[in-house]
Design a protein around this motif. Structure first.
Motif, PDB file in Angstrom:
ATOM      1  N   ASP A   1      -9.932   4.329  -5.905  1.00  0.00           N
ATOM      2  CA  ASP A   1      -8.862   4.050  -6.548  1.00  0.00           C
ATOM      3  C   ASP A   1      -8.218   2.818  -6.715  1.00  0.00           C
ATOM      4  OD1 ASP A   1      -5.617   4.023  -5.661  1.00  0.00           O
ATOM      5  OD2 ASP A   1      -6.438   3.016  -4.250  1.00  0.00           O
TER       6      ASP A   1
ATOM      7  N   ASP B   1       1.165   2.405  -7.482  1.00  0.00           N
ATOM      8  CA  ASP B   1       0.721   1.433  -8.275  1.00  0.00           C
ATOM      9  C   ASP B   1       0.690   2.199 -10.278  1.00  0.00           C
ATOM     10  OD1 ASP B   1      -0.122  -1.144  -9.502  1.00  0.00           O
ATOM     11  OD2 ASP B   1      -1.787  -1.322  -8.383  1.00  0.00           O
TER      12      ASP B   1
ATOM     13  N   LYS C   1       0.883  -1.275   0.296  1.00  0.00           N
ATOM     14  CA  LYS C   1      -0.306   0.249  -0.129  1.00  0.00           C
ATOM     15  C   LYS C   1       0.298   1.512   0.040  1.00  0.00           C
ATOM     16  CE  LYS C   1      -3.911  -2.334   1.933  1.00  0.00           C
ATOM     17  NZ  LYS C   1      -4.720  -2.240   1.995  1.00  0.00           N
ATOM     18  N   GLU C   2       1.956   1.108   0.762  1.00  0.00           N
ATOM     19  CA  GLU C   2       2.810   2.298   0.859  1.00  0.00           C
ATOM     20  C   GLU C   2       3.342   2.835  -1.160  1.00  0.00           C
ATOM     21  OE1 GLU C   2       3.782  -0.179   2.388  1.00  0.00           O
ATOM     22  OE2 GLU C   2       2.885  -0.220   4.205  1.00  0.00           O
TER      23      GLU C   2
ATOM     24  N   ARG D   1      -6.002  -0.800  -7.771  1.00  0.00           N
ATOM     25  CA  ARG D   1      -4.620  -1.213  -7.518  1.00  0.00           C
ATOM     26  C   ARG D   1      -5.008  -2.728  -8.327  1.00  0.00           C
ATOM     27  NH1 ARG D   1      -0.942   1.055  -4.541  1.00  0.00           N
ATOM     28  NH2 ARG D   1      -0.319  -0.376  -3.893  1.00  0.00           N
TER      29      ARG D   1
END
Length: 81
Positions: A37, A17, A13-14, A39
């Motif tokens: 969002d 992407d 998550k950090e 991912r």
């Protein structure tokens, strides 16, 4: 017995992407502005011959740690069925 292992690999998550950002931009261009969002990851399915589900899960986790996921950039989850 043969078990099916599903390994879900996702970017941490950090981290940024870039694929997710590109898809998000494409969705915005299509007027789908309510998507907050995106991912992008990968789903890997292994057929594992093992004595038990626990043994199959251990094999799948070892495969993910050693080859299928990059721990510096990715996290993974293993499920067995």
């Amino acid at each position: 017995m043969t078990f099916t292992a599903q390994i879900k690999v996702m970017p941490l998550k950090e981290l940024l992407d870039p694929q997710g950002k590109a898809v998000k931009s494409g969705l915005d261009n299509l007027g789908l502005n309510n998507v907050q969002d995106v991912r992008i990851g990968k789903n890997i399915v292994l057929q594992i011959e093992a004595a038990s589900a626990d043994s199959a899960k251990a094999t799948a986790e070892e495969a993910a740690k050693k080859l299928l996921a990059n721990p510096v950039m990715e996290m993974f989850e293993v499920s067995i069925s």
